[in-house]
Design a protein around this motif. Structure first.
Motif, PDB file in Angstrom:
ATOM      1  N   GLY A 153     -15.224 -52.450 -13.720  1.00 42.75           N
ATOM      2  CA  GLY A 153     -13.921 -51.838 -13.531  1.00 42.75           C
ATOM      3  C   GLY A 153     -12.976 -52.740 -12.753  1.00 42.75           C
ATOM      4  O   GLY A 153     -11.874 -52.322 -12.396  1.00 42.75           O
ATOM      5  N   TYR A 154     -13.402 -53.954 -12.448  1.00 46.18           N
ATOM      6  CA  TYR A 154     -12.575 -54.961 -11.773  1.00 46.18           C
ATOM      7  C   TYR A 154     -12.366 -56.133 -12.730  1.00 46.18           C
ATOM      8  O   TYR A 154     -13.165 -56.358 -13.637  1.00 46.18           O
ATOM      9  CB  TYR A 154     -13.246 -55.469 -10.497  1.00 46.18           C
ATOM     10  N   THR A 155     -11.313 -56.925 -12.481  1.00 45.19           N
ATOM     11  CA  THR A 155     -11.109 -58.125 -13.280  1.00 45.19           C
ATOM     12  C   THR A 155     -12.083 -59.199 -12.827  1.00 45.19           C
ATOM     13  O   THR A 155     -12.624 -59.147 -11.703  1.00 45.19           O
ATOM     14  CB  THR A 155      -9.670 -58.639 -13.132  1.00 45.19           C
ATOM     15  N   THR A 156     -12.300 -60.211 -13.678  1.00 45.14           N
ATOM     16  CA  THR A 156     -13.208 -61.308 -13.309  1.00 45.14           C
ATOM     17  C   THR A 156     -12.667 -62.046 -12.091  1.00 45.14           C
ATOM     18  O   THR A 156     -13.448 -62.531 -11.253  1.00 45.14           O
ATOM     19  CB  THR A 156     -13.377 -62.276 -14.486  1.00 45.14           C
ATOM     20  N   GLU A 157     -11.327 -62.134 -11.981  1.00 45.86           N
ATOM     21  CA  GLU A 157     -10.736 -62.808 -10.816  1.00 45.86           C
ATOM     22  C   GLU A 157     -11.051 -62.042  -9.529  1.00 45.86           C
ATOM     23  O   GLU A 157     -11.286 -62.662  -8.473  1.00 45.86           O
ATOM     24  CB  GLU A 157      -9.211 -62.922 -10.975  1.00 45.86           C
ATOM     25  N   GLU A 158     -11.064 -60.687  -9.607  1.00 44.44           N
ATOM     26  CA  GLU A 158     -11.381 -59.895  -8.420  1.00 44.44           C
ATOM     27  C   GLU A 158     -12.848 -60.019  -8.028  1.00 44.44           C
ATOM     28  O   GLU A 158     -13.201 -59.990  -6.848  1.00 44.44           O
ATOM     29  CB  GLU A 158     -11.043 -58.417  -8.684  1.00 44.44           C
ATOM     30  N   ILE A 159     -13.719 -60.191  -9.020  1.00 46.26           N
ATOM     31  CA  ILE A 159     -15.161 -60.267  -8.742  1.00 46.26           C
ATOM     32  C   ILE A 159     -15.533 -61.644  -8.209  1.00 46.26           C
ATOM     33  O   ILE A 159     -16.333 -61.770  -7.267  1.00 46.26           O
ATOM     34  CB  ILE A 159     -15.961 -59.943 -10.013  1.00 46.26           C
ATOM     35  N   THR A 160     -14.957 -62.695  -8.820  1.00 48.72           N
ATOM     36  CA  THR A 160     -15.301 -64.060  -8.432  1.00 48.72           C
ATOM     37  C   THR A 160     -14.994 -64.289  -6.953  1.00 48.72           C
ATOM     38  O   THR A 160     -13.910 -63.958  -6.463  1.00 48.72           O
ATOM     39  CB  THR A 160     -14.510 -65.075  -9.283  1.00 48.72           C
ATOM     40  N   GLY A 161     -16.003 -64.858  -6.252  1.00 50.36           N
ATOM     41  CA  GLY A 161     -15.827 -65.152  -4.839  1.00 50.36           C
ATOM     42  C   GLY A 161     -16.261 -64.030  -3.924  1.00 50.36           C
ATOM     43  O   GLY A 161     -16.107 -64.127  -2.706  1.00 50.36           O
ATOM     44  N   THR A 162     -16.798 -62.927  -4.488  1.00 54.29           N
ATOM     45  CA  THR A 162     -17.254 -61.803  -3.657  1.00 54.29           C
ATOM     46  C   THR A 162     -18.773 -61.685  -3.738  1.00 54.29           C
ATOM     47  O   THR A 162     -19.388 -62.098  -4.724  1.00 54.29           O
ATOM     48  CB  THR A 162     -16.613 -60.486  -4.117  1.00 54.29           C
ATOM     49  N   PRO A 163     -19.427 -61.108  -2.708  1.00 58.93           N
ATOM     50  CA  PRO A 163     -20.910 -60.978  -2.705  1.00 58.93           C
ATOM     51  C   PRO A 163     -21.358 -59.989  -3.774  1.00 58.93           C
ATOM     52  O   PRO A 163     -20.729 -58.943  -3.968  1.00 58.93           O
ATOM     53  CB  PRO A 163     -21.203 -60.455  -1.298  1.00 58.93           C
ATOM     54  N   TYR A 164     -22.445 -60.309  -4.442  1.00 51.73           N
ATOM     55  CA  TYR A 164     -22.956 -59.398  -5.477  1.00 51.73           C
ATOM     56  C   TYR A 164     -23.409 -58.077  -4.877  1.00 51.73           C
ATOM     57  O   TYR A 164     -23.392 -57.030  -5.527  1.00 51.73           O
ATOM     58  CB  TYR A 164     -24.097 -60.061  -6.267  1.00 51.73           C
ATOM     59  N   LEU A 165     -23.818 -58.095  -3.588  1.00 50.02           N
ATOM     60  CA  LEU A 165     -24.294 -56.867  -2.939  1.00 50.02           C
ATOM     61  C   LEU A 165     -23.174 -55.832  -2.793  1.00 50.02           C
ATOM     62  O   LEU A 165     -23.450 -54.643  -2.650  1.00 50.02           O
ATOM     63  CB  LEU A 165     -24.880 -57.191  -1.567  1.00 50.02           C
ATOM     64  N   ASP A 166     -21.902 -56.297  -2.820  1.00 48.24           N
ATOM     65  CA  ASP A 166     -20.788 -55.357  -2.658  1.00 48.24           C
ATOM     66  C   ASP A 166     -20.722 -54.343  -3.798  1.00 48.24           C
ATOM     67  O   ASP A 166     -20.085 -53.293  -3.657  1.00 48.24           O
ATOM     68  CB  ASP A 166     -19.455 -56.127  -2.606  1.00 48.24           C
ATOM     69  N   TYR A 167     -21.348 -54.630  -4.937  1.00 51.91           N
ATOM     70  CA  TYR A 167     -21.211 -53.775  -6.125  1.00 51.91           C
ATOM     71  C   TYR A 167     -22.468 -52.953  -6.406  1.00 51.91           C
ATOM     72  O   TYR A 167     -22.542 -52.284  -7.435  1.00 51.91           O
ATOM     73  CB  TYR A 167     -20.879 -54.648  -7.345  1.00 51.91           C
ATOM     74  N   LEU A 168     -23.445 -53.021  -5.500  1.00 48.79           N
ATOM     75  CA  LEU A 168     -24.690 -52.281  -5.695  1.00 48.79           C
ATOM     76  C   LEU A 168     -24.752 -51.110  -4.737  1.00 48.79           C
ATOM     77  O   LEU A 168     -24.133 -51.119  -3.671  1.00 48.79           O
ATOM     78  CB  LEU A 168     -25.904 -53.194  -5.472  1.00 48.79           C
ATOM     79  N   THR A 169     -25.514 -50.080  -5.126  1.00 47.92           N
ATOM     80  CA  THR A 169     -25.792 -49.005  -4.176  1.00 47.92           C
ATOM     81  C   THR A 169     -26.622 -49.591  -3.037  1.00 47.92           C
ATOM     82  O   THR A 169     -27.315 -50.603  -3.216  1.00 47.92           O
ATOM     83  CB  THR A 169     -26.558 -47.865  -4.842  1.00 47.92           C
ATOM     84  N   PRO A 170     -26.565 -49.013  -1.837  1.00 46.67           N
ATOM     85  CA  PRO A 170     -27.339 -49.565  -0.711  1.00 46.67           C
ATOM     86  C   PRO A 170     -28.821 -49.745  -1.047  1.00 46.67           C
ATOM     87  O   PRO A 170     -29.412 -50.788  -0.741  1.00 46.67           O
ATOM     88  CB  PRO A 170     -27.130 -48.521   0.395  1.00 46.67           C
TER      89      PRO A 170
END
Length: 792
Positions: A153-170
């Motif tokens: 639900g985010y653009t590739t530009e928004e995802i790039t450069g962010t931690p993969y853990l930010d998009y997972l459930t705890p």
């Protein structure tokens, strides 16, 4: 070492031995001066051939940026070359152009293959339906393909450069960390995790991750993630479907069973055991046919064969249980397909024994008068249609007698309705006995009866009429009160006086009024010279002007909830005060309005006034409640009914859910048209109630088709509670019917606490009658509505 001296031959040898092509050209005269042997071998020319051509004949496109040029061989093939040119002045003092060309065919091939490989990878990366990503050693997304946008639900530009853990459930993030470290150690892993998208949806991802190696060093992770949510949902739905199937089968309130193609039980639920009286182990492997009553077995086998041909269908049958109980069962048969082949039959059996009893009772009510037990007006309408057809086919005569009880209003007014009902019952019995097999007696309504004598000529008709006049003139013992009640009889003959039902009834009715005007207690045949007296002509004349002169007004009667503490609705009732006639009874002017068609504009006025008043109460802060308005038959079948009501609601601003329209059972005579009208009314949101329910003008089959919300028990049944067991049975049947159909039931005419207690005991939802309040003007009823309390 001695100093080396270059000779001309040495230089020529060096020039011709190099891998690069060397050109010496005269730019001023556009010709070659000399070339080395490498040029000739590459291009396929002899030196003499080459020296005769112009430079422009073998030179192709030149890229100044890359210093690249296309050379054409003798046979027209392209030879890419990297060229370096610079001017050189020789001993003759003339300036020439020295060009050195390197064959870059191999490097171009490598470059092309690299470009193609890169484009193929980019195509795979960009258009792959699964998510392709790279993560650095710190767990940061370095690249991710566009497929991620749909899941994240985010653009590739928004995802790039962010931690993969930010998009997972705890919990999912915690579980992926060990896999991340395994990949950092050079392992390939596959696991499931859960990504939370921007809209907070959870996506189950199947991830395959491998080390990203550059120069023999692990620099991160490259992976592919596939959204498995749909698969998991499918598996979940499959599991739920299986659970629902088991619930449908095991816990169904109806008997559910499966048969093999020979009609033997293979599976049964507990309800099947209850209905048949046999345990499942005794049923499995046994044929169902012995349970069916003998007279229906052949038809049952026919129905089973139809299912084996692949057609799901329904029918009704009767079985005998192991206990000898006879049960009516509604059967639904559904073929079982496995790999497009029928392997058995699903069967659902609903016990409709009690329903059939209610239906039989309701069908009897539909065609019989509840007070006298005689066939009713509906029964007469269908009977005379058959008689007309038979008389026409066989050239026969028949007669219609229209009977009206003389001075019946006096009995009702001075002795009460109960005595009036008793008189009608006694009158019906006496008429039926007197008539014998010479005709059929019907109660037409109120104190009116109709006799259909078929076949019958004038002589036989006179004989019947004289017997009726003689016998009905005898006294009646009304619980100690000796009454003399006679009848006035009007007669019409087929075909002498008419050939249609309407004509024959109207002319018998005219003759009956002639009998009344002739002193009552006599009979008269129809004569064109004598028409029905129009005592109502004066009333009719004033009625035409009443709407314009604003002589109508509404009164309102409360409808009370089952707890007796809350007013949940009001019924709007029409009243007419004329300057000359005074207060005119609705029973007098409504039939005239109906006959003349004035009921349509009057009815529209009633609807608009009732809606306007209800909206006014709401605007004043009163608790919202439903206003009920009666519709006449002529209004109901008027072409503009639905649009008129919609316009009134729009005009008054009243929400459709606060308007209830009351219709009578007699409107079901045109059932298909009535069903369509009711559906259109329901579509705009109004409620529908059946008024005077139980008076015998409808049937259960029509009732099931109607889009209705409420049944109103006719006050004639309520009046005799605790004194007439038949009326009590009718009331309990109607209440039970309402419950079974999911309809509310309201009782009209509640006047005593005993009546109320009986209705409450049997589950009636609402009440209306003098016990709670008489019809009153809006200003009188307003305080009671505001408090939601009943008044004395």
């Amino acid at each position: 070492m001695d100093k080396f001296t270059w000779t001309r031959e040495d230089l020529i040898k060096i020039i011709h031995s190099t891998d690069n092509g060397i050109f010496l050209s005269d730019p001023e005269h556009d010709r070659f001066i000399d070339i080395n042997s490498t040029v000739l071998s590459k291009l396929g020319y002899t030196k003499d051939e080459f020296m005769t051509i112009l430079p422009s004949e073998f030179l192709g496109p030149f890229s100044a940026e890359k210093k690249e040029e296309i050379h054409y061989t003798k046979y027209g093939y392209e030879l890419p070359a990297e060229v370096r040119s610079h001017p050189i002045t020789l001993s003759d003092g003339h300036t020439y152009m020295l060009t050195v060309a390197s064959d870059i065919t191999k490097s171009k091939d490598i470059e092309y293959k690299f470009k193609r490989t890169n484009e193929e990878f980019q195509s795979l990366f960009l258009y792959h339906p699964d998510i392709i990503f790279t993560i650095d050693m710190n767990g940061i997304y370095k690249t991710i393909n566009p497929a991620a946008e749909e899941v994240f639900g985010y653009t590739t530009e928004e995802i790039t450069g962010t931690p993969y853990l930010d998009y997972l459930t705890p919990e999912a993030g915690k579980n992926t960390i060990p896999y991340f470290y395994k990949v950092m150690r050079g392992e390939t892993v596959r696991f499931e995790t859960i990504i939370v998208s921007r809209d907070n949806r959870h996506h189950i991802m199947d991830v395959t991750a491998v080390p990203l190696v550059l120069d023999d060093k692990i620099t991160g992770v490259i992976g592919i993630a596939r959204d498995r949510t749909d698969k998991r949902e499918t598996e979940k739905r499959l599991h739920e479907s299986e659970q629902r199937y088991r619930a449908l089968f095991d816990y169904n309130i109806d008997a559910v069973m499966t048969f093999d193609t020979n009609g033997k039980f293979t599976h049964v639920n507990s309800r099947t055991e209850e209905i048949t009286g046999a345990a499942s182990e005794d049923l499995v492997g046994r044929s169902f046919l012995p349970f069916v009553v003998p007279e229906q077995r052949e038809e049952t086998m026919r129905q089973f064969t139809i299912s084996l041909d692949g057609a799901p269908h329904q029918y009704e049958t009767t079985i005998h249980s192991m206990m000898g109980e006879r049960l009516d069962i509604h059967i639904t048969l559904i073929p079982i397909y496995v790999d497009e082949e029928i392997t058995g039959i699903h069967c659902i059996g609903k016990d409709i024994t009690e329903w059939k009893r209610v239906q039989t009772r309701m069908n009897h009510l539909a065609y019989h008068d509840t007070l006298t037990g005689l066939p009713n007006q509906r029964h007469f309408t269908e009977s005379i249609a058959e008689v007309l057809q038979e008389a026409e086919e066989h050239d026969e005569e028949f007669s219609i007698f229209f009977l009206d009880v003389d001075r019946f209003k006096f009995i009702n007014d001075y002795l009460g309705h109960h005595m009036g009902d008793t008189l009608l019952q006694m009158m019906a019995t006496r008429l039926e006995i007197t008539l014998g097999h010479r005709g059929t007696l019907f109660r037409y309504g109120g104190d009116e009866f109709i006799i259909l004598a078929h076949p019958s000529d004038e002589e036989k008709t006179k004989e019947i009429a004289e017997d009726l006049i003689k016998e009905t003139a005898k006294t009646y013992d009304l619980k100690g009160f000796e009454s003399v009640s006679t009848v006035s009889v009007g007669i019409s003959m087929y075909p002498a006086h008419g050939t249609s039902t309407e004509t024959l009834i109207r002319r018998a009715d005219n003759a009956m009024y002639h009998a009344k005007n002739s002193g009552k207690n006599n009979y008269q045949f129809y004569s064109p010279k004598v028409q029905k007296p129009s005592a109502s002509l004066k009333t009719e004349s004033f009625l035409y002007k009443a709407l314009k002169k604003e002589e109508f007004h509404l009164v309102y009667q409360p409808q009370v909830a089952g707890n007796e503490e809350e007013v949940i609705g009001i019924e709007a009732l029409l009243r007419w005060n004329n300057e000359e006639l005074g207060t005119v009874s609705p029973g007098e002017f409504i039939p005239i309005a109906e006959e003349t068609g004035l009921i349509v504009p009057i009815g529209e006025w009633v609807l608009e006034e009732a809606c306007r008043q209800n909206k006014a109460w709401q605007d004043q802060g009163f608790p919202p409640l439903t206003v009920s308005v009666n519709l006449s038959m002529r209004q109901f079948y008027h072409t503009n009914l639905v649009s008129t009501i919609a316009e009134i609601l729009y005009k008054t601003g009243l929400s459709a859910r606060w308007l209830e329209l009351e219709i009578t059972e007699s409107m079901a005579i045109h059932a298909d048209e009535a069903v369509a009208i009711l559906k259109d009314l329901k579509d705009i949101g109004v409620k529908i109630a059946i008024d005077d329910f139980g008076t015998g003008y409808s049937s259960l089959s029509y009732l099931k088709k109607f889009s209705i919300d409420q049944l109103k028990i006719d006050q004639s049944f309520v009046r005799d509670i605790n004194s007439d067991s038949d009326d009590n049975d009718i009331i309990t049947t109607i209440i039970s019917l309402g419950h079974n159909l999911g309809l509310e039931v309201i009782a009209e005419g509640v006047e005593t606490k005993e009546q109320l207690e009986f209705l409450k005991k049997h589950g009636c939802h609402k009440y209306q009658g003098y016990y709670f309040g008489k019809p009153a003007e809006a200003e009188i009823i307003s305080p009671m509505i505001r408090k939601q309390e009943i008044y004395e």
